[in-house]
Scaffold this active site. Structure first.
Site, PDB file in Angstrom:
ATOM      1  N   CYS A  78       1.226  -1.168   0.094  1.00 35.48           N
ATOM      2  CA  CYS A  78       0.051  -0.001   0.167  1.00 35.48           C
ATOM      3  C   CYS A  78       0.648   1.668  -0.021  1.00 35.48           C
ATOM      4  O   CYS A  78       2.169   1.299   0.697  1.00 35.48           O
ATOM      5  CB  CYS A  78      -0.982   0.217   1.460  1.00 35.48           C
ATOM      6  SG  CYS A  78      -1.929   1.230   1.706  1.00 35.48           S
ATOM      7  N   CYS A 404       3.139  22.205   5.190  1.00 32.15           N
ATOM      8  CA  CYS A 404       3.511  20.865   5.297  1.00 32.15           C
ATOM      9  C   CYS A 404       4.443  20.416   4.056  1.00 32.15           C
ATOM     10  O   CYS A 404       4.355  19.226   3.879  1.00 32.15           O
ATOM     11  CB  CYS A 404       1.625  20.463   4.507  1.00 32.15           C
ATOM     12  SG  CYS A 404       1.222  20.990   2.945  1.00 32.15           S
TER      13      CYS A 404
END
Length: 448
Positions: A78, A404
Protein backbone atom coordinates in the site's frame (compact mmCIF):
# COMPACT_ATOMS: atom_id res chain seq x y z
CA UNK A 1 27.46 0.37 -13.54
CA UNK A 2 25.15 -2.61 -13.29
CA UNK A 3 22.31 -2.96 -15.78
CA UNK A 4 18.61 -3.05 -14.86
CA UNK A 5 17.41 -6.33 -13.26
CA UNK A 6 20.91 -7.16 -11.97
CA UNK A 7 21.59 -7.82 -8.28
CA UNK A 8 23.96 -5.95 -5.99
CA UNK A 9 24.81 -5.55 -2.30
CA UNK A 10 25.10 -2.16 -0.61
CA UNK A 11 24.98 -0.15 2.62
CA UNK A 12 22.04 2.21 3.30
CA UNK A 13 23.13 5.62 4.60
CA UNK A 14 19.95 7.72 4.51
CA UNK A 15 16.21 7.83 3.81
CA UNK A 16 14.88 10.19 1.13
CA UNK A 17 11.75 12.33 1.20
CA UNK A 18 9.71 9.43 -0.20
CA UNK A 19 10.79 7.05 2.56
CA UNK A 20 13.18 5.04 0.37
CA UNK A 21 16.56 3.92 1.63
CA UNK A 22 19.45 5.74 -0.05
CA UNK A 23 22.59 3.91 -1.18
CA UNK A 24 25.48 4.64 -3.51
CA UNK A 25 26.50 2.41 -6.39
CA UNK A 26 29.46 3.44 -8.52
CA UNK A 27 28.89 7.04 -7.45
CA UNK A 28 25.21 7.01 -8.39
CA UNK A 29 22.47 7.40 -5.78
CA UNK A 30 20.16 4.40 -5.60
CA UNK A 31 16.74 4.55 -3.92
CA UNK A 32 15.51 1.28 -2.41
CA UNK A 33 11.98 0.77 -1.05
CA UNK A 34 11.71 -0.52 2.55
CA UNK A 35 15.44 -0.22 3.32
CA UNK A 36 16.60 1.71 6.41
CA UNK A 37 19.81 3.54 7.40
CA UNK A 38 22.66 1.39 8.80
CA UNK A 39 21.33 -1.70 6.99
CA UNK A 40 23.25 -3.79 4.49
CA UNK A 41 20.96 -5.17 1.81
CA UNK A 42 20.83 -7.17 -1.36
CA UNK A 43 18.79 -5.36 -4.00
CA UNK A 44 17.70 -5.73 -7.61
CA UNK A 45 18.19 -2.81 -9.95
CA UNK A 46 14.86 -1.81 -11.49
CA UNK A 47 15.54 1.47 -13.28
CA UNK A 48 18.69 3.38 -14.13
CA UNK A 49 18.68 7.08 -14.99
CA UNK A 50 21.47 9.60 -15.51
CA UNK A 51 21.33 11.00 -11.97
CA UNK A 52 19.77 8.21 -9.94
CA UNK A 53 18.59 4.59 -9.95
CA UNK A 54 15.70 2.66 -8.38
CA UNK A 55 16.01 -0.81 -6.90
CA UNK A 56 13.84 -3.39 -5.14
CA UNK A 57 14.81 -4.83 -1.78
CA UNK A 58 15.63 -8.54 -2.07
CA UNK A 59 17.22 -9.40 1.26
CA UNK A 60 18.29 -7.62 4.45
CA UNK A 61 21.76 -8.87 5.33
CA UNK A 62 22.28 -6.57 8.31
CA UNK A 63 19.15 -5.26 10.07
CA UNK A 64 18.82 -1.81 11.59
CA UNK A 65 18.14 -1.81 15.36
CA UNK A 66 15.43 0.75 14.58
CA UNK A 67 13.44 -1.56 12.32
CA UNK A 68 10.07 -2.63 13.78
CA UNK A 69 7.41 -5.05 12.49
CA UNK A 70 4.74 -2.96 10.71
CA UNK A 71 1.28 -3.53 12.20
CA UNK A 72 -0.36 -3.41 8.77
CA UNK A 73 -0.17 -6.66 6.75
CA UNK A 74 -0.23 -4.82 3.40
CA UNK A 75 2.30 -2.13 4.37
CA UNK A 76 4.84 -3.25 1.77
CA UNK A 77 2.22 -2.93 -1.01
CA UNK A 78 0.00 0.00 0.00
CA UNK A 79 1.17 3.51 -0.80
CA UNK A 80 -0.60 5.14 2.15
CA UNK A 81 2.26 4.72 4.65
CA UNK A 82 5.96 4.78 3.81
CA UNK A 83 7.87 4.36 7.11
CA UNK A 84 5.73 2.11 9.32
CA UNK A 85 8.73 -0.25 9.54
CA UNK A 86 10.75 2.41 11.37
CA UNK A 87 10.53 2.98 15.15
CA UNK A 88 8.43 6.02 16.01
CA UNK A 89 11.31 7.82 17.76
CA UNK A 90 13.36 7.51 14.58
CA UNK A 91 10.44 8.76 12.49
CA UNK A 92 10.42 11.94 14.60
CA UNK A 93 14.20 12.36 14.26
CA UNK A 94 13.92 11.87 10.51
CA UNK A 95 11.21 14.53 10.20
CA UNK A 96 13.19 17.06 12.23
CA UNK A 97 16.22 16.41 10.03
CA UNK A 98 14.10 16.65 6.88
CA UNK A 99 13.02 20.17 7.84
CA UNK A 100 16.59 21.13 8.79
CA UNK A 101 17.99 19.85 5.49
CA UNK A 102 15.46 21.89 3.50
CA UNK A 103 16.13 25.04 5.52
CA UNK A 104 19.89 24.79 5.04
CA UNK A 105 19.99 23.52 1.47
CA UNK A 106 17.07 25.45 -0.08
CA UNK A 107 16.48 28.25 2.42
CA UNK A 108 20.18 29.09 2.89
CA UNK A 109 19.82 29.24 6.69
CA UNK A 110 23.20 28.24 8.10
CA UNK A 111 21.97 27.43 11.61
CA UNK A 112 18.14 27.51 11.57
CA UNK A 113 16.35 27.97 14.93
CA UNK A 114 14.75 24.55 14.73
CA UNK A 115 12.97 22.65 17.51
CA UNK A 116 12.46 18.88 17.73
CA UNK A 117 9.38 17.44 16.03
CA UNK A 118 6.34 17.21 18.33
CA UNK A 119 4.99 13.66 18.58
CA UNK A 120 1.45 12.48 17.82
CA UNK A 121 -0.58 9.36 18.50
CA UNK A 122 1.11 7.07 15.96
CA UNK A 123 -2.00 5.05 14.95
CA UNK A 124 -5.76 5.58 14.43
CA UNK A 125 -5.35 9.34 14.10
CA UNK A 126 -6.87 10.06 10.66
CA UNK A 127 -10.37 11.52 10.51
CA UNK A 128 -10.64 11.17 6.74
CA UNK A 129 -9.97 8.48 4.16
CA UNK A 130 -10.53 8.40 0.40
CA UNK A 131 -10.72 4.99 -1.25
CA UNK A 132 -11.08 4.03 -4.91
CA UNK A 133 -13.67 1.43 -5.89
CA UNK A 134 -12.51 -1.59 -7.87
CA UNK A 135 -13.94 -4.90 -9.02
CA UNK A 136 -12.68 -8.30 -7.88
CA UNK A 137 -14.29 -11.57 -8.95
CA UNK A 138 -17.42 -9.68 -9.96
CA UNK A 139 -17.75 -8.00 -6.55
CA UNK A 140 -17.48 -4.30 -5.68
CA UNK A 141 -14.45 -3.68 -3.46
CA UNK A 142 -12.62 -0.72 -1.90
CA UNK A 143 -8.89 -0.24 -1.48
CA UNK A 144 -5.91 2.07 -1.68
CA UNK A 145 -3.38 2.61 -4.44
CA UNK A 146 -0.27 0.47 -4.48
CA UNK A 147 3.12 2.15 -4.17
CA UNK A 148 4.30 3.77 -7.42
CA UNK A 149 1.20 2.50 -9.22
CA UNK A 150 -2.38 3.17 -10.30
CA UNK A 151 -3.31 -0.36 -9.28
CA UNK A 152 -5.55 -0.76 -6.24
CA UNK A 153 -4.81 -3.09 -3.35
CA UNK A 154 -7.77 -4.32 -1.29
CA UNK A 155 -7.85 -2.94 2.26
CA UNK A 156 -9.60 -4.81 5.06
CA UNK A 157 -8.46 -2.36 7.72
CA UNK A 158 -6.46 0.87 7.75
CA UNK A 159 -4.41 1.21 10.93
CA UNK A 160 -3.98 4.98 10.75
CA UNK A 161 -7.72 5.57 10.16
CA UNK A 162 -9.83 6.36 13.26
CA UNK A 163 -11.76 3.60 15.02
CA UNK A 164 -15.30 4.84 14.27
CA UNK A 165 -14.46 5.42 10.61
CA UNK A 166 -13.17 1.86 10.40
CA UNK A 167 -16.40 0.44 11.88
CA UNK A 168 -18.42 2.25 9.23
CA UNK A 169 -15.99 1.07 6.55
CA UNK A 170 -16.33 -2.58 7.63
CA UNK A 171 -20.14 -2.42 7.39
CA UNK A 172 -19.99 -0.72 4.02
CA UNK A 173 -17.69 -3.31 2.48
CA UNK A 174 -20.18 -6.04 3.40
CA UNK A 175 -23.13 -4.14 1.91
CA UNK A 176 -21.20 -3.32 -1.27
CA UNK A 177 -20.70 -7.00 -2.05
CA UNK A 178 -24.49 -7.27 -2.38
CA UNK A 179 -24.66 -4.21 -4.66
CA UNK A 180 -25.38 -4.37 -8.40
CA UNK A 181 -23.72 -0.98 -9.02
CA UNK A 182 -20.78 -1.06 -11.43
CA UNK A 183 -17.30 0.26 -10.79
CA UNK A 184 -16.13 3.13 -13.02
CA UNK A 185 -13.34 2.40 -15.50
CA UNK A 186 -11.29 5.47 -16.45
CA UNK A 187 -10.03 3.84 -19.64
CA UNK A 188 -13.44 2.98 -21.10
CA UNK A 189 -15.21 5.76 -19.16
CA UNK A 190 -17.95 3.26 -18.32
CA UNK A 191 -19.34 2.35 -14.92
CA UNK A 192 -20.53 4.38 -11.96
CA UNK A 193 -18.72 4.09 -8.60
CA UNK A 194 -15.40 5.99 -8.51
CA UNK A 195 -14.32 6.76 -4.93
CA UNK A 196 -15.63 6.77 -1.38
CA UNK A 197 -14.88 9.48 1.17
CA UNK A 198 -15.37 8.80 4.89
CA UNK A 199 -15.06 11.88 7.10
CA UNK A 200 -15.29 11.41 10.88
CA UNK A 201 -15.59 13.92 13.71
CA UNK A 202 -13.55 12.15 16.37
CA UNK A 203 -14.64 14.17 19.43
CA UNK A 204 -18.37 14.30 18.58
CA UNK A 205 -18.60 10.83 16.96
CA UNK A 206 -20.27 12.04 13.76
CA UNK A 207 -19.61 10.60 10.32
CA UNK A 208 -20.16 11.90 6.79
CA UNK A 209 -20.05 9.56 3.77
CA UNK A 210 -19.59 10.70 0.18
CA UNK A 211 -19.99 8.40 -2.83
CA UNK A 212 -18.08 9.90 -5.77
CA UNK A 213 -19.74 8.74 -8.97
CA UNK A 214 -19.46 9.32 -12.70
CA UNK A 215 -23.08 10.52 -13.12
CA UNK A 216 -26.28 11.37 -11.25
CA UNK A 217 -27.79 7.92 -11.92
CA UNK A 218 -28.76 5.27 -9.40
CA UNK A 219 -29.82 7.66 -6.65
CA UNK A 220 -32.56 5.23 -5.56
CA UNK A 221 -29.97 2.48 -5.03
CA UNK A 222 -27.60 4.83 -3.22
CA UNK A 223 -30.41 6.06 -0.95
CA UNK A 224 -31.30 2.49 -0.03
CA UNK A 225 -27.64 1.84 0.78
CA UNK A 226 -27.48 5.08 2.79
CA UNK A 227 -30.54 4.13 4.87
CA UNK A 228 -29.08 0.71 5.68
CA UNK A 229 -25.80 2.26 6.78
CA UNK A 230 -27.48 4.93 8.89
CA UNK A 231 -29.63 2.31 10.61
CA UNK A 232 -26.50 0.30 11.41
CA UNK A 233 -24.54 3.35 12.55
CA UNK A 234 -26.58 6.25 13.99
CA UNK A 235 -23.31 8.20 14.11
CA UNK A 236 -23.59 8.65 10.32
CA UNK A 237 -25.24 12.07 10.06
CA UNK A 238 -25.19 12.40 6.27
CA UNK A 239 -24.66 10.42 3.07
CA UNK A 240 -23.88 12.40 -0.08
CA UNK A 241 -23.33 11.77 -3.76
CA UNK A 242 -20.61 13.76 -5.47
CA UNK A 243 -20.61 13.74 -9.27
CA UNK A 244 -17.26 13.82 -11.07
CA UNK A 245 -17.57 13.45 -14.86
CA UNK A 246 -13.88 14.10 -15.54
CA UNK A 247 -11.85 11.19 -16.83
CA UNK A 248 -8.87 11.58 -14.50
CA UNK A 249 -7.34 14.25 -12.21
CA UNK A 250 -9.15 15.35 -9.05
CA UNK A 251 -11.13 12.86 -7.00
CA UNK A 252 -14.17 15.06 -6.32
CA UNK A 253 -16.33 16.99 -8.76
CA UNK A 254 -18.39 20.14 -8.19
CA UNK A 255 -21.93 18.69 -7.95
CA UNK A 256 -22.97 17.52 -4.49
CA UNK A 257 -26.32 15.80 -3.76
CA UNK A 258 -27.57 15.03 -0.25
CA UNK A 259 -29.00 11.51 -0.29
CA UNK A 260 -29.82 11.21 3.42
CA UNK A 261 -29.26 13.38 6.49
CA UNK A 262 -27.27 16.60 6.38
CA UNK A 263 -24.29 17.62 4.19
CA UNK A 264 -21.93 18.35 7.08
CA UNK A 265 -20.82 17.16 10.49
CA UNK A 266 -19.91 18.93 13.71
CA UNK A 267 -16.53 18.52 15.38
CA UNK A 268 -15.08 19.90 18.63
CA UNK A 269 -11.47 21.15 18.75
CA UNK A 270 -10.52 22.59 22.11
CA UNK A 271 -13.35 24.88 23.18
CA UNK A 272 -14.60 25.46 19.64
CA UNK A 273 -17.53 23.76 17.91
CA UNK A 274 -16.97 23.37 14.17
CA UNK A 275 -19.05 22.72 11.10
CA UNK A 276 -17.17 20.64 8.50
CA UNK A 277 -18.51 20.03 4.98
CA UNK A 278 -17.47 17.39 2.47
CA UNK A 279 -15.31 19.67 0.26
CA UNK A 280 -13.76 21.80 3.00
CA UNK A 281 -10.12 21.43 4.01
CA UNK A 282 -9.74 20.23 7.59
CA UNK A 283 -6.63 18.79 9.21
CA UNK A 284 -6.73 14.97 9.09
CA UNK A 285 -5.23 14.61 12.59
CA UNK A 286 -7.54 16.70 14.83
CA UNK A 287 -5.79 16.05 18.15
CA UNK A 288 -2.45 17.14 16.71
CA UNK A 289 -4.21 19.98 14.89
CA UNK A 290 -5.19 21.42 18.25
CA UNK A 291 -1.52 21.36 19.26
CA UNK A 292 -0.71 23.09 15.96
CA UNK A 293 -3.22 25.89 16.46
CA UNK A 294 -2.29 26.47 20.11
CA UNK A 295 1.45 26.44 19.41
CA UNK A 296 1.07 28.82 16.46
CA UNK A 297 -0.97 31.24 18.58
CA UNK A 298 1.59 31.04 21.38
CA UNK A 299 4.52 31.72 19.04
CA UNK A 300 2.71 34.60 17.32
CA UNK A 301 2.59 36.65 20.55
CA UNK A 302 -0.54 38.46 19.39
CA UNK A 303 -2.16 41.43 21.13
CA UNK A 304 -5.55 43.15 21.20
CA UNK A 305 -4.38 46.08 19.06
CA UNK A 306 -3.58 43.92 16.02
CA UNK A 307 -5.46 42.97 12.86
CA UNK A 308 -4.58 39.47 11.73
CA UNK A 309 -4.75 38.02 8.21
CA UNK A 310 -5.65 34.32 8.07
CA UNK A 311 -4.54 33.38 4.56
CA UNK A 312 -5.86 30.14 2.99
CA UNK A 313 -8.16 30.06 6.02
CA UNK A 314 -10.25 26.98 5.13
CA UNK A 315 -13.08 26.60 7.66
CA UNK A 316 -11.47 29.26 9.86
CA UNK A 317 -9.62 27.25 12.51
CA UNK A 318 -6.69 29.62 13.00
CA UNK A 319 -9.14 32.55 13.01
CA UNK A 320 -11.16 30.97 15.82
CA UNK A 321 -8.13 30.24 17.97
CA UNK A 322 -6.70 33.75 17.39
CA UNK A 323 -9.99 35.61 17.82
CA UNK A 324 -9.65 36.36 21.53
CA UNK A 325 -6.06 37.56 21.16
CA UNK A 326 -6.52 40.24 18.46
CA UNK A 327 -8.76 43.15 17.51
CA UNK A 328 -9.90 41.57 14.23
CA UNK A 329 -9.22 38.61 11.94
CA UNK A 330 -9.68 38.68 8.17
CA UNK A 331 -9.84 35.18 6.67
CA UNK A 332 -9.47 34.59 2.93
CA UNK A 333 -10.34 31.32 1.17
CA UNK A 334 -11.22 30.49 -2.44
CA UNK A 335 -13.48 27.46 -1.79
CA UNK A 336 -17.07 28.74 -1.28
CA UNK A 337 -18.29 25.91 0.98
CA UNK A 338 -15.26 26.35 3.24
CA UNK A 339 -16.01 30.08 3.58
CA UNK A 340 -19.64 29.26 4.43
CA UNK A 341 -18.38 26.82 7.08
CA UNK A 342 -16.00 29.48 8.45
CA UNK A 343 -18.82 32.02 8.72
CA UNK A 344 -21.06 29.44 10.38
CA UNK A 345 -18.24 28.53 12.78
CA UNK A 346 -17.88 32.17 13.85
CA UNK A 347 -21.64 32.25 14.60
CA UNK A 348 -21.59 28.86 16.36
CA UNK A 349 -18.93 30.18 18.72
CA UNK A 350 -20.47 33.67 19.13
CA UNK A 351 -17.42 35.46 17.71
CA UNK A 352 -18.00 38.86 16.16
CA UNK A 353 -14.48 40.04 15.26
CA UNK A 354 -14.02 37.59 12.36
CA UNK A 355 -14.51 38.49 8.71
CA UNK A 356 -14.32 35.78 6.03
CA UNK A 357 -13.99 36.55 2.33
CA UNK A 358 -14.41 34.15 -0.59
CA UNK A 359 -11.68 35.13 -3.03
CA UNK A 360 -8.37 34.02 -4.48
CA UNK A 361 -5.69 35.13 -2.06
CA UNK A 362 -3.42 36.31 -4.90
CA UNK A 363 -6.09 38.87 -5.81
CA UNK A 364 -7.54 39.73 -2.39
CA UNK A 365 -4.19 40.40 -0.72
CA UNK A 366 -3.52 43.32 -3.08
CA UNK A 367 -6.38 45.35 -1.60
CA UNK A 368 -5.61 44.76 2.09
CA UNK A 369 -4.50 47.51 4.45
CA UNK A 370 -3.29 47.80 8.05
CA UNK A 371 -2.43 44.13 8.58
CA UNK A 372 -0.17 43.70 11.61
CA UNK A 373 0.28 39.94 11.54
CA UNK A 374 -0.41 37.12 9.08
CA UNK A 375 -1.03 33.41 9.37
CA UNK A 376 -0.22 31.67 6.08
CA UNK A 377 -1.27 28.05 5.59
CA UNK A 378 -0.82 27.37 1.86
CA UNK A 379 -1.20 24.10 -0.06
CA UNK A 380 1.83 21.89 -0.67
CA UNK A 381 3.07 24.07 -3.55
CA UNK A 382 3.65 26.95 -1.13
CA UNK A 383 2.81 30.62 -1.51
CA UNK A 384 2.42 32.45 -4.78
CA UNK A 385 5.13 35.11 -5.02
CA UNK A 386 2.41 37.75 -5.43
CA UNK A 387 1.18 36.94 -1.92
CA UNK A 388 4.64 37.15 -0.37
CA UNK A 389 5.38 40.41 -2.16
CA UNK A 390 2.08 41.88 -0.97
CA UNK A 391 2.88 40.97 2.66
CA UNK A 392 6.28 42.61 2.29
CA UNK A 393 4.71 45.75 0.81
CA UNK A 394 2.18 45.85 3.67
CA UNK A 395 5.12 45.72 6.10
CA UNK A 396 3.41 42.99 8.10
CA UNK A 397 5.36 42.80 11.35
CA UNK A 398 4.85 39.10 12.09
CA UNK A 399 4.32 36.20 9.72
CA UNK A 400 3.39 32.74 11.01
CA UNK A 401 3.90 30.32 8.10
CA UNK A 402 2.28 26.88 8.46
CA UNK A 403 3.62 24.38 5.94
CA UNK A 404 3.12 20.73 5.00
CA UNK A 405 6.13 20.72 2.66
CA UNK A 406 9.64 21.60 3.94
CA UNK A 407 10.98 22.35 0.45
CA UNK A 408 8.42 25.01 -0.48
CA UNK A 409 8.56 26.37 3.08
CA UNK A 410 12.32 26.83 2.81
CA UNK A 411 11.99 28.48 -0.61
CA UNK A 412 9.44 31.00 0.67
CA UNK A 413 11.34 31.67 3.91
CA UNK A 414 14.44 32.46 1.88
CA UNK A 415 12.49 35.08 -0.09
CA UNK A 416 11.16 36.66 3.10
CA UNK A 417 14.63 36.66 4.65
CA UNK A 418 15.95 38.52 1.61
CA UNK A 419 13.11 41.04 2.06
CA UNK A 420 14.05 41.89 5.63
CA UNK A 421 12.43 39.22 7.82
CA UNK A 422 14.24 37.35 10.59
CA UNK A 423 13.43 33.69 11.14
CA UNK A 424 12.74 33.37 14.87
CA UNK A 425 11.73 29.74 15.23
CA UNK A 426 10.68 26.66 13.29
CA UNK A 427 8.59 24.02 15.08
CA UNK A 428 7.89 20.73 13.25
CA UNK A 429 4.85 18.66 14.27
CA UNK A 430 4.10 15.10 13.27
CA UNK A 431 0.67 15.49 11.71
CA UNK A 432 1.03 12.30 9.64
CA UNK A 433 2.69 9.42 11.59
CA UNK A 434 3.89 6.40 9.58
CA UNK A 435 4.33 8.64 6.52
CA UNK A 436 7.19 10.87 5.37
CA UNK A 437 5.09 14.04 5.61
CA UNK A 438 5.72 16.67 8.28
CA UNK A 439 3.98 19.91 9.28
CA UNK A 440 5.97 22.96 10.40
CA UNK A 441 5.31 26.31 12.04
CA UNK A 442 7.78 29.06 11.08
CA UNK A 443 7.79 32.40 12.88
CA UNK A 444 9.20 35.49 11.15
CA UNK A 445 9.53 39.08 12.33
CA UNK A 446 10.21 42.19 10.26
CA UNK A 447 13.54 43.87 10.94
CA UNK A 448 13.19 47.32 12.51
Amino acid sequence: MDTPHSFFETEIFDVNSSGQGVASLDGLKVFIDLALPSERVKAKLRLKKKNYALADLVEIQKTSPDRVPPVCPIFSKCGGCQIMHWSYDKQLEYKTQKVKDALTRIGDFENPPLKDCIASSPLHYRNKIQLPFFEKNGLVKLGLYEKHSNRVVEVEKCFIHCTLGEKVYASLTELLEESSLEVYNAGSQKGFLRHLLIRTAIETNEVLLVFITSSTKYQKELRQLAKKLMSLHPQIKGVLQNVNKKRYNSIMGDQLITLEGRPFIYEQIGSFKLKVSAHAFFQVNPKQAQNLYEKAIELAELNKEETLLDAYCGIGMFSLFASKRVKKVIGIESIPCAVTDAQDNARLNSLTNLEFRCDFLEKAVLSLEDINAAFINPPRKGCDKIVLEALVNLKVKKIIYISCDPATLARDLRFLKEEGYDLKQVQPLDMFPQTTHVESIAVLALNN
